[in-house]
Motif scaffolding. Structure first.
Motif, PDB file in Angstrom:
ATOM      1  N   TRP A 240      33.421  23.259 -27.437  1.00 31.41           N
ATOM      2  CA  TRP A 240      32.399  22.081 -27.874  1.00 31.41           C
ATOM      3  C   TRP A 240      32.885  20.827 -27.187  1.00 31.41           C
ATOM      4  CZ3 TRP A 240      27.540  22.833 -28.749  1.00 31.41           C
ATOM      5  CH2 TRP A 240      27.071  23.973 -29.340  1.00 31.41           C
ATOM      6  N   GLU A 241      34.226  20.464 -27.225  1.00 30.46           N
ATOM      7  CA  GLU A 241      34.709  19.083 -27.029  1.00 30.46           C
ATOM      8  C   GLU A 241      34.666  19.028 -25.476  1.00 30.46           C
ATOM      9  OE1 GLU A 241      38.546  18.846 -28.711  1.00 30.46           O
ATOM     10  OE2 GLU A 241      37.803  18.609 -30.632  1.00 30.46           O
ATOM     11  N   ILE A 242      34.872  20.080 -24.625  1.00 29.28           N
ATOM     12  CA  ILE A 242      34.707  20.037 -23.210  1.00 29.28           C
ATOM     13  C   ILE A 242      33.439  19.813 -22.835  1.00 29.28           C
ATOM     14  CG2 ILE A 242      35.248  21.585 -21.056  1.00 29.28           C
ATOM     15  CD1 ILE A 242      37.646  20.824 -22.211  1.00 29.28           C
ATOM     16  N   LEU A 243      32.446  20.451 -23.303  1.00 32.52           N
ATOM     17  CA  LEU A 243      30.991  20.324 -23.155  1.00 32.52           C
ATOM     18  C   LEU A 243      30.427  18.774 -23.278  1.00 32.52           C
ATOM     19  CD1 LEU A 243      28.291  21.594 -22.323  1.00 32.52           C
ATOM     20  CD2 LEU A 243      27.842  22.118 -24.906  1.00 32.52           C
ATOM     21  N   ALA A 244      30.722  18.290 -24.383  1.00 36.58           N
ATOM     22  CA  ALA A 244      30.793  16.806 -24.750  1.00 36.58           C
ATOM     23  C   ALA A 244      31.216  16.112 -23.585  1.00 36.58           C
ATOM     24  CB  ALA A 244      31.071  16.453 -25.926  1.00 36.58           C
ATOM     25  N   SER A 245      32.531  16.418 -23.297  1.00 40.99           N
ATOM     26  CA  SER A 245      33.150  15.516 -22.221  1.00 40.99           C
ATOM     27  C   SER A 245      32.325  15.853 -21.022  1.00 40.99           C
ATOM     28  CB  SER A 245      34.464  15.902 -21.948  1.00 40.99           C
ATOM     29  OG  SER A 245      35.296  15.693 -23.299  1.00 40.99           O
ATOM     30  N   SER A 246      31.888  16.905 -20.593  1.00 37.19           N
ATOM     31  CA  SER A 246      31.072  16.913 -19.489  1.00 37.19           C
ATOM     32  C   SER A 246      29.820  16.244 -19.267  1.00 37.19           C
ATOM     33  CB  SER A 246      30.695  18.455 -19.213  1.00 37.19           C
ATOM     34  OG  SER A 246      32.069  19.350 -19.132  1.00 37.19           O
ATOM     35  N   ILE A 247      28.969  16.269 -20.415  1.00 36.52           N
ATOM     36  CA  ILE A 247      27.897  15.353 -20.442  1.00 36.52           C
ATOM     37  C   ILE A 247      28.217  13.873 -20.356  1.00 36.52           C
ATOM     38  CG2 ILE A 247      25.956  14.790 -22.105  1.00 36.52           C
ATOM     39  CD1 ILE A 247      26.144  17.677 -23.166  1.00 36.52           C
ATOM     40  N   PHE A 248      29.381  13.576 -21.055  1.00 37.31           N
ATOM     41  CA  PHE A 248      29.353  12.000 -20.820  1.00 37.31           C
ATOM     42  C   PHE A 248      30.062  11.885 -19.092  1.00 37.31           C
ATOM     43  CE2 PHE A 248      32.967   8.919 -20.644  1.00 37.31           C
ATOM     44  CZ  PHE A 248      32.301   8.007 -21.226  1.00 37.31           C
ATOM     45  N   PHE A 249      30.615  12.578 -18.813  1.00 35.23           N
ATOM     46  CA  PHE A 249      31.064  12.597 -17.481  1.00 35.23           C
ATOM     47  C   PHE A 249      29.993  12.396 -16.415  1.00 35.23           C
ATOM     48  CE2 PHE A 249      32.774  14.278 -13.217  1.00 35.23           C
ATOM     49  CZ  PHE A 249      33.502  13.382 -12.856  1.00 35.23           C
ATOM     50  N   LEU A 250      28.932  13.343 -16.865  1.00 35.10           N
ATOM     51  CA  LEU A 250      27.657  13.566 -16.157  1.00 35.10           C
ATOM     52  C   LEU A 250      26.921  12.043 -16.113  1.00 35.10           C
ATOM     53  CD1 LEU A 250      25.606  15.157 -14.176  1.00 35.10           C
ATOM     54  CD2 LEU A 250      24.725  15.924 -16.501  1.00 35.10           C
ATOM     55  N   LEU A 251      26.774  11.572 -17.413  1.00 35.82           N
ATOM     56  CA  LEU A 251      26.173  10.272 -17.353  1.00 35.82           C
ATOM     57  C   LEU A 251      26.794   9.173 -16.588  1.00 35.82           C
ATOM     58  CD1 LEU A 251      25.086  10.653 -21.180  1.00 35.82           C
ATOM     59  CD2 LEU A 251      23.789  11.070 -19.320  1.00 35.82           C
ATOM     60  N   LEU A 252      28.128   9.147 -16.823  1.00 31.75           N
ATOM     61  CA  LEU A 252      28.750   8.255 -16.083  1.00 31.75           C
ATOM     62  C   LEU A 252      28.570   8.362 -14.618  1.00 31.75           C
ATOM     63  CD1 LEU A 252      31.187   5.887 -16.223  1.00 31.75           C
ATOM     64  CD2 LEU A 252      32.870   7.865 -15.965  1.00 31.75           C
ATOM     65  N   LEU A 253      28.876   9.549 -14.071  1.00 30.61           N
ATOM     66  CA  LEU A 253      28.308   9.690 -12.623  1.00 30.61           C
ATOM     67  C   LEU A 253      27.183   8.975 -11.968  1.00 30.61           C
ATOM     68  CD1 LEU A 253      29.760  13.063 -11.634  1.00 30.61           C
ATOM     69  CD2 LEU A 253      30.625  10.998 -10.965  1.00 30.61           C
ATOM     70  N   TRP A 254      26.132   9.434 -12.859  1.00 32.09           N
ATOM     71  CA  TRP A 254      24.737   9.028 -12.545  1.00 32.09           C
ATOM     72  C   TRP A 254      24.626   7.419 -12.724  1.00 32.09           C
ATOM     73  CZ3 TRP A 254      20.821  10.321  -9.584  1.00 32.09           C
ATOM     74  CH2 TRP A 254      20.952  11.782  -9.374  1.00 32.09           C
ATOM     75  N   GLY A 255      25.195   6.967 -13.371  1.00 29.72           N
ATOM     76  CA  GLY A 255      25.342   5.463 -13.509  1.00 29.72           C
ATOM     77  C   GLY A 255      26.280   5.049 -12.378  1.00 29.72           C
ATOM     78  N   LEU A 256      27.103   5.405 -11.851  1.00 30.54           N
ATOM     79  CA  LEU A 256      27.828   5.058 -10.760  1.00 30.54           C
ATOM     80  C   LEU A 256      27.051   5.199  -9.544  1.00 30.54           C
ATOM     81  CD1 LEU A 256      31.411   6.234 -11.509  1.00 30.54           C
ATOM     82  CD2 LEU A 256      30.560   3.981 -11.561  1.00 30.54           C
ATOM     83  N   ILE A 257      26.388   6.568  -9.480  1.00 31.02           N
ATOM     84  CA  ILE A 257      25.570   6.942  -8.336  1.00 31.02           C
ATOM     85  C   ILE A 257      24.426   5.642  -8.069  1.00 31.02           C
ATOM     86  CG2 ILE A 257      23.988   8.174  -7.251  1.00 31.02           C
ATOM     87  CD1 ILE A 257      25.608  10.599  -8.338  1.00 31.02           C
ATOM     88  N   PHE A 258      23.843   5.364  -9.134  1.00 24.09           N
ATOM     89  CA  PHE A 258      22.396   4.419  -9.174  1.00 24.09           C
ATOM     90  C   PHE A 258      23.072   2.994  -8.756  1.00 24.09           C
ATOM     91  CE2 PHE A 258      20.198   1.164 -11.569  1.00 24.09           C
ATOM     92  CZ  PHE A 258      18.575   1.724 -11.126  1.00 24.09           C
ATOM     93  N   LEU A 259      24.274   2.601  -9.296  1.00 20.76           N
ATOM     94  CA  LEU A 259      24.746   1.381  -8.923  1.00 20.76           C
ATOM     95  C   LEU A 259      25.188   1.152  -7.394  1.00 20.76           C
ATOM     96  CD1 LEU A 259      26.766   0.221 -12.168  1.00 20.76           C
ATOM     97  CD2 LEU A 259      24.717  -0.524 -11.472  1.00 20.76           C
TER      98      LEU A 259
END
Length: 266
Positions: A240-259
């Motif tokens: 569950w902690e790994i899944l939460a980390s994955s979702i956070f990393f996904l959101l971070l990646l999309w923010g970086l891609i957008f910028l």
């Protein structure tokens, strides 16, 4: 025109459909190969059974195939940028946000949706009892997270316009992350290491795991539910902690891609 948050949803849909149709042959090959593997495995080993670890095997193989496919699709975004094709779209029809959204649909969402839908159809046919298990649907969340993280990471590399690097690294990650995770998890769980080495391996395992949450969960269950007695069993990171980390990393990646894409000169 249907608009939401300043973007035209119809334009996103039309460009995503256009891009998917251009690469239809790649979709067909990935779908046929992975579906044949899923069907054969489930018919031979899973007919009539309830959900258990036997369902993870065919999904594990199919996910690798879809990762390679999404890596190729993501790297084509780099080709569009380097060839000037993306500039043509942006000059006449699409905003940058709409272009990114349609690319995400083709690279990540559509392959994941096809894989999940096909898997459920096969399960309904050969192992309908598995549909009563909540564990089955939980795995779909892990799968969606893993495919999304992988496709988005490769897309992040492709935005720089380096198609070859994005495609190569995405394919290598699809093959070698599961291999590294199997070695790391087995060494952590059964190993007898000094505390500093154990902590280092634990950290490395965490890093590789949030890139592949479904794969890690597969290994986690395989080791923790093993019936083979072992003298030593060290704690592993929580899925569950790994899944939460994955979702956070996904959101971070999309923010970086957008910028990054917003500031990129085309």
């Amino acid at each position: 025109m249907v608009r939401s948050l300043g973007v035209d949803l119809r334009k996103i849909y039309e460009h995503a459909s256009f891009t998917a149709n251009r690469y239809l042959s790649s979709y067909v090959v990935a779908i046929i190969v992975s579906n044949l593997l899923l069907a054969v495995f489930l018919i031979i080993f899973g007919a009539g059974q309830t959900f258990s670890l036997w369902l993870y095997g065919p999904l594990f193989i199919a996910i690798i195939i879809y990762k390679i496919f999404s890596s190729i699709q993501a790297s084509r975004a780099g080709r569009e940028i380097s060839s000037g094709e993306a500039e043509l779209y942006l000059a006449h029809t699409l905003k940058r946000t709409e272009y990114l959204a349609s690319t995400f649909l083709v690279v990540v969402f559509l392959p994941a949706l096809v894989l999940l839908a096909t898997f459920l159809m096969i399960v309904i046919t050969v192992a309908p009892k598995a549909l009563s298990s909540s564990t089955l649907y939980l795995q779909l969340i892990y799968i969606l997270a893993e495919l999304s993280v992988h496709g988005t990471f490769v897309l992040f590399l492709a935005i720089s316009g380096r198609e070859g690097i994005a495609s190569f690294l995405g394919t290598m990650l699809a093959f070698f992350v599961p291999l590294f995770l199997s070695i790391l998890v087995s060494n952590i769980y059964y190993g007898n290491f000094p505390p500093q080495y154990y902590q280092a391996m634990y950290t490395v395992t965490w890093i590789f795991s949030f890139l592949s949450p479904y794969t890690y969960n597969y290994y986690y269950l395989m080791f923790t539910q093993s019936m083979i007695p072992m003298p030593r069993q060290n704690p592993l990171p929580s899925p569950w902690e790994i899944l939460a980390s994955s979702i956070f990393f996904l959101l971070l990646l999309w923010g970086l891609i957008f910028l990054r894409f917003k500031r990129k000169d085309l």
